[in-house]
Motif scaffolding. Structure first.
Motif, mmCIF file in Angstrom:
data_model
loop_
_atom_site.group_PDB
_atom_site.id
_atom_site.type_symbol
_atom_site.label_atom_id
_atom_site.label_comp_id
_atom_site.label_asym_id
_atom_site.label_seq_id
_atom_site.Cartn_x
_atom_site.Cartn_y
_atom_site.Cartn_z
ATOM 1 N N GLU A 137 -7.742 4.878 7.444
ATOM 2 C CA GLU A 137 -7.466 6.013 6.560
ATOM 3 C C GLU A 137 -6.806 7.160 7.322
ATOM 4 N N ASN A 138 -7.320 7.448 8.500
ATOM 5 C CA ASN A 138 -6.771 8.567 9.291
ATOM 6 C C ASN A 138 -5.312 8.311 9.665
ATOM 7 N N ARG A 139 -4.992 7.080 9.985
ATOM 8 C CA ARG A 139 -3.602 6.758 10.340
ATOM 9 C C ARG A 139 -2.691 6.803 9.112
ATOM 10 N N LEU A 140 -3.183 6.278 7.997
ATOM 11 C CA LEU A 140 -2.381 6.318 6.776
ATOM 12 C C LEU A 140 -2.106 7.763 6.349
ATOM 13 N N ASP A 141 -3.077 8.634 6.546
ATOM 14 C CA ASP A 141 -2.932 10.035 6.130
ATOM 15 C C ASP A 141 -1.803 10.764 6.852
ATOM 16 N N ILE A 142 -1.523 10.331 8.088
ATOM 17 C CA ILE A 142 -0.478 11.016 8.868
ATOM 18 C C ILE A 142 0.737 10.118 9.105
ATOM 19 N N ASP A 143 0.846 9.051 8.282
ATOM 20 C CA ASP A 143 1.970 8.100 8.403
ATOM 21 C C ASP A 143 2.090 7.530 9.808
ATOM 22 N N MET A 144 0.953 7.289 10.427
ATOM 23 C CA MET A 144 0.915 6.659 11.746
ATOM 24 C C MET A 144 0.793 5.151 11.558
ATOM 25 N N ARG A 145 1.581 4.391 12.269
ATOM 26 C CA ARG A 145 1.519 2.938 12.132
ATOM 27 C C ARG A 145 0.117 2.424 12.474
ATOM 28 N N LEU A 146 -0.328 1.431 11.721
ATOM 29 C CA LEU A 146 -1.684 0.913 11.910
ATOM 30 C C LEU A 146 -1.836 0.166 13.225
ATOM 31 N N GLN A 147 -0.790 -0.537 13.653
ATOM 32 C CA GLN A 147 -0.786 -1.260 14.933
ATOM 33 C C GLN A 147 -2.029 -2.144 15.091
ATOM 34 N N LEU A 148 -2.222 -3.021 14.121
ATOM 35 C CA LEU A 148 -3.372 -3.925 14.132
ATOM 36 C C LEU A 148 -2.935 -5.331 14.523
ATOM 37 N N ASP A 149 -3.583 -5.879 15.546
ATOM 38 C CA ASP A 149 -3.248 -7.230 15.998
ATOM 39 C C ASP A 149 -3.517 -8.271 14.917
ATOM 40 N N SER A 150 -4.478 -7.984 14.031
ATOM 41 C CA SER A 150 -4.811 -8.962 12.993
ATOM 42 C C SER A 150 -3.628 -9.234 12.073
#
Length: 408
Positions: free
Chosen positions: A305-318
């Motif tokens: 949620e925090n990353r989505l709020d600031i348009d930061m890429r999620l960068q999730l290996d999954s």
């Protein structure tokens, strides 16, 4: 002529005394009440006689053994369904209707004293035609009779993939295909629905016909690959597949049961006030399920949620691993560099579909994550526990800790 009229006049034709009128009214009421009581008692007596006779007749049939019963273990194959709440008598009637046993009494009598009968669970059972009551009892309580039972676990994908140990991890479609073979005795025969057939039905059958509800329909249709449009819509749990069903019917049955689980978890209403559509909430829950162990679900959801709020890429290996046939704990630079809608190292926002089967706990965490300013996390313990950080500097320290702990 109504005889009651004579009760209201004396011999001289004069009106009777009011007290006499009250006495007459009371007498007439008592007569009517007696008639109704006698009629009701007679009706009850008739019902008791009929019911008693029926019960006596059944007991006599069972006691004396004068009921139809086949001999031997039967032939062929019949799939029967035990419903939730079925009694031994109800199961016996189902078996008799399908000609598994010659009569309900044959099964009921053979089941007397068998404690396993009361432990029979709802689902499908592979039986034979024209079995003796005793043979039917022995088979239905055996492991080999249980047919079409599928267990979906959290984080499972629709397609197979290769695990870290090099072994193939079966996906949802493979498990459903295996269950379509019944109790496994027909596996490899033409009676089974193959995973390729299921994959074709999942990709080509209109989603509405498969039971996908309106709140998920439009977004699932936009999946970049039709093979992935049902991903994440089958929640973890036990499902019962009718072995004689075709591919669309199997998918429809499983999806209907899954959406019942989603409704029990609060979807779609639980999405209200989250800033996400119900389908987006399932996406987030699938990411949480794939990235964390249960105790960390809430905080991982907060990082997303925090990353989505600031348009930061999620960068999730999954999300990188989702498209790889051989996923790994730490993805390689070449995989992170590839363009694609599921590469959250290169694309901002959520992936186009869920990436795995999210549990109800993951859905709840996605809908209501705890407060916190974390933007980073890494698995830092061997048991899968993650360390959370608010800054990149803290994240680098957490990664060092993970390496020291041998977490990866």
């Amino acid at each position: 002529m109504n005889d009651d009229l004579g009760l209201f006049a004396d011999d001289a034709g004069q009106e009777p005394d009011p007290r006499e009128r009250e006495d007459v009214e009371r007498e007439r009421f008592r007569r009517r009440r007696r008639r109704r009581l006698v009629t009701a008692l007679a009706g009850v007596l008739v019902l008791l006689v009929v019911a008693g006779g029926a019960v006596y007749g059944v007991l006599q049939l069972v006691t004396l053994g004068s009921y139809p019963d086949y001999e031997g273990s039967g032939t062929g194959r019949v799939v029967v369904e035990v419903q939730q709440g079925d009694t031994t008598s109800a199961i016996a009637r189902t078996l008799a209707e399908e000609d598994v046993v010659a009569s309900p009494a044959a099964f009921v009598k053979a089941a007397e004293g068998n404690e396993k009968i009361t432990a029979i669970q709802p689902g499908f059972y592979s039986m034979r035609e024209r079995m003796s009551g005793a043979a039917a009892v022995r088979r239905i309580v055996s492991d080999e009779a249980r047919a079409g039972r599928v267990e979906i676990r959290g984080g499972m994908r629709f397609a197979d993939h290769v695990g870290p140990d090099g072994e193939v991890v079966p996906g949802v479609l493979s498990l459903l295909a295996r269950a379509s073979c019944g109790a496994g005795e027909n596996e490899g025969s033409g009676d089974c629905v193959g995973k390729e057939e299921l994959a074709g039905a999942a990709a080509e059958t209109p989603l509405g016909e498969l039971g996908v509800p309106d709140w998920a329909l439009a977004e699932a249709k936009r999946a970049p690959d039709p093979q992935r449009r049902l991903e994440g819509l089958v929640l973890p749990g036990i499902y019962h597949v009718k072995p004689t069903a075709g591919a669309p019917e199997i998918l429809r049955s499983v999806l209907n049961s899954s959406f019942e689980k989603m409704r029990a978890a609060g979807l779609p209403d639980i999405a209200e006030g989250t800033g996400h559509s119900p389908y987006e909430l399932v996406k987030i829950a699938s990411l949480v399920q794939s990235e964390a162990i249960r105790k960390d679900f809430g905080r991982v959801a907060r990082v997303i949620e925090n990353r989505l709020d600031i348009d930061m890429r999620l960068q999730l290996d999954s999300t990188i691993n989702y498209l790889l046939e051989e996923p790994s704990l730490l993805t390689e630079d070449e995989h992170r560099a590839k363009e694609g809608p599921y590469n959250t190292y290169r694309v901002t926002g959520l992936p186009p579909t869920p990436i795995s089967a999210p549990s109800t706990e993951a859905i709840e965490a996605a809908a209501d994550p705890p407060e916190g300013d974390w933007k980073y996390f890494v698995k830092c313990q061997k048991d899968g526990t993650s360390c959370f950080s608010e800054t990149i500097e803290g994240h680098e320290r957490a990664k060092d800790k993970a390496e020291r702990n041998g977490a990866y």
